[in-house]
Enzyme design. Structure first.
Site, PDB file in Angstrom:
ATOM      1  N   ASP A 210      48.642  49.664  50.118  1.00 46.60           N
ATOM      2  CA  ASP A 210      47.534  50.567  49.823  1.00 46.60           C
ATOM      3  C   ASP A 210      47.935  51.423  48.618  1.00 46.60           C
ATOM      4  O   ASP A 210      49.116  51.479  48.246  1.00 46.60           O
ATOM      5  CB  ASP A 210      47.254  51.422  51.064  1.00 46.60           C
ATOM      6  CG  ASP A 210      46.142  52.430  50.847  1.00 46.60           C
ATOM      7  OD1 ASP A 210      45.152  52.093  50.174  1.00 46.60           O
ATOM      8  OD2 ASP A 210      46.277  53.561  51.358  1.00 46.60           O
TER       9      ASP A 210
ATOM     10  N   ASP B  76      47.984  54.386  54.904  1.00 50.30           N
ATOM     11  CA  ASP B  76      48.119  55.760  55.396  1.00 50.30           C
ATOM     12  C   ASP B  76      46.909  56.289  56.154  1.00 50.30           C
ATOM     13  O   ASP B  76      46.939  57.420  56.644  1.00 50.30           O
ATOM     14  CB  ASP B  76      48.357  56.693  54.207  1.00 50.30           C
ATOM     15  CG  ASP B  76      47.073  56.926  53.415  1.00 50.30           C
ATOM     16  OD1 ASP B  76      46.499  55.932  52.898  1.00 50.30           O
ATOM     17  OD2 ASP B  76      46.616  58.077  53.356  1.00 50.30           O
TER      18      ASP B  76
ATOM     19  N   ASP C  65      46.080  55.002  47.355  1.00 54.72           N
ATOM     20  CA  ASP C  65      45.982  56.439  47.605  1.00 54.72           C
ATOM     21  C   ASP C  65      46.626  56.810  48.936  1.00 54.72           C
ATOM     22  O   ASP C  65      46.328  56.215  49.973  1.00 54.72           O
ATOM     23  CB  ASP C  65      44.516  56.874  47.607  1.00 54.72           C
ATOM     24  CG  ASP C  65      43.873  56.722  46.248  1.00 54.72           C
ATOM     25  OD1 ASP C  65      44.045  57.612  45.405  1.00 54.72           O
ATOM     26  OD2 ASP C  65      43.195  55.693  46.025  1.00 54.72           O
TER      27      ASP C  65
END
Length: 332
Positions: free
Chosen positions: A95, A273, A97
């Site tokens: 991922d 996240d 961000d």
């Protein structure tokens, strides 16, 4: 890879053949950008142990050498199955961000560590090309953030997939997306701190700068998504929610890539996240891979890393060594 020749009876068992295959394998070469200060890939300790347990090729008889040359490409690929899961070659999915970079107040304000793009490129070469970004961002943004490098990418939560420099698949723009965009922009224009991000195939609304408007923003997004029908779904995240094609998910994108070279046959590792990454964690778990969440929160992920800073340190160190395995992430 090798020409087929008749096997020499009685020279060695199938197990011995596979040990020879493993002992003769070489790690991927670094690309031009991976040379210099970043070391090229070195053989793993597991392979070094196997090499030390068999006689050097030069000591074999002519018949034994001929036997080794009967090994097929299939046997060479299958030879890694004897390695422990943490030592197996991995396919890395990342991922962006909140994972590679810290989450910024607005989508345009992210700060990319200047060392990161080249390190990812080095790791991509050491993994035989099996490194991909899996993000809600558009491909164009990720290309700009990691310039001059271009990586395999599952963008827009999997709605658009680029593989080997070409767009492999792209979801159709849902009906009424332009109408939905107008509704969201109208709301943003009358509420300070709301940011609308038009991604063409999808549209996101951010309220990180106006957390007191979270409930009102979500109510609007849910109403708009419901009006658009079953062709879309609402993907919620950290201070953001996005209307995306119903068929798009990070899990589906990872599963699709894992069926294709250079990812097929490797152990998937996915690091994210947010709630938006849970589909990816579930898919990787089902494939027997390693799922890792950055930071706190309930999750399907099997492991955790404290922060993007910690992850970057792991990746930068691995790039310096020229090798990355699943066990490296236990450092987090």
């Amino acid at each position: 890879m090798f020409p087929w020749r008749a096997a020499v009876p009685g020279v060695a068992s199938t197990t011995m053949r596979r040990r020879w295959v493993t002992s003769l394998r070489v790690t991927p070469k670094c690309g031009e950008r991976g040379k210099g200060s970043l070391a090229c890939a070195a053989a793993s300790p597991a392979l070094q142990r196997q090499r030390s347990s068999v006689a050097p090729f030069s000591r074999l008889s002519a018949d034994e050498r001929a036997f080794v040359m009967t090994l097929t490409t299939s046997e060479m690929m299958n030879s890694t199955s004897d390695l422990a899961p943490t030592e197996a070659e991995i396919a890395l999915f990342l991922d962006f961000d909140g994972t590679l970079v810290e989450i910024a107040p607005s989508p345009a304000d992210v700060d990319v560590d200047r060392r990161l793009p080249a390190a990812l490129d080095t790791l991509r070469h050491s993994l035989g090309g099996a490194l991909a970004l899996v993000s809600g961002r558009p491909i164009s943004f990720l290309d700009s953030a990691l310039d001059p490098y271009r990586f395999d990418t599952a963008a827009l939560h999997g709605a658009e997939i680029r593989l080997g420099g070409d767009v492999h698949s792209r979801a159709a723009v849902p009906a009424e997306m332009r109408s939905a965009l107008r509704d969201l922009v109208r709301f943003a224009n009358s509420h300070v701190g709301i940011i609308v991000e038009d991604k063409h195939i999808s549209v996101a609304m951010h309220w990180r700068l106006a957390p007191q408007l979270a409930d009102e923003a979500l109510d609007l997004l849910r109403a708009v998504a419901s009006r658009m029908g079953p062709g879309v779904r609402l993907q919620e995240g950290k201070s953001v929610a996005e209307i995306v094609p119903a068929s798009a998910s990070k899990g589906a994108a990872i599963s699709q890539l894992m069926q294709l070279p250079p990812y097929a046959g490797r152990r998937p590792v996915f690091i994210g996240d947010d709630v938006t990454d849970e589909h990816g964690f579930a898919a990787v778990n089902a494939l027997g891979g390693l799922s890792i969440r950055i930071g706190d929160g309930e999750t399907r992920a099997a492991g955790r890393i404290a922060s993007p800073t910690t992850l970057r340190s792991i990746l930068l160190n691995a790039a310096e060594r020229g090798r990355l395995t699943a066990s490296d992430f236990s450092e987090g």
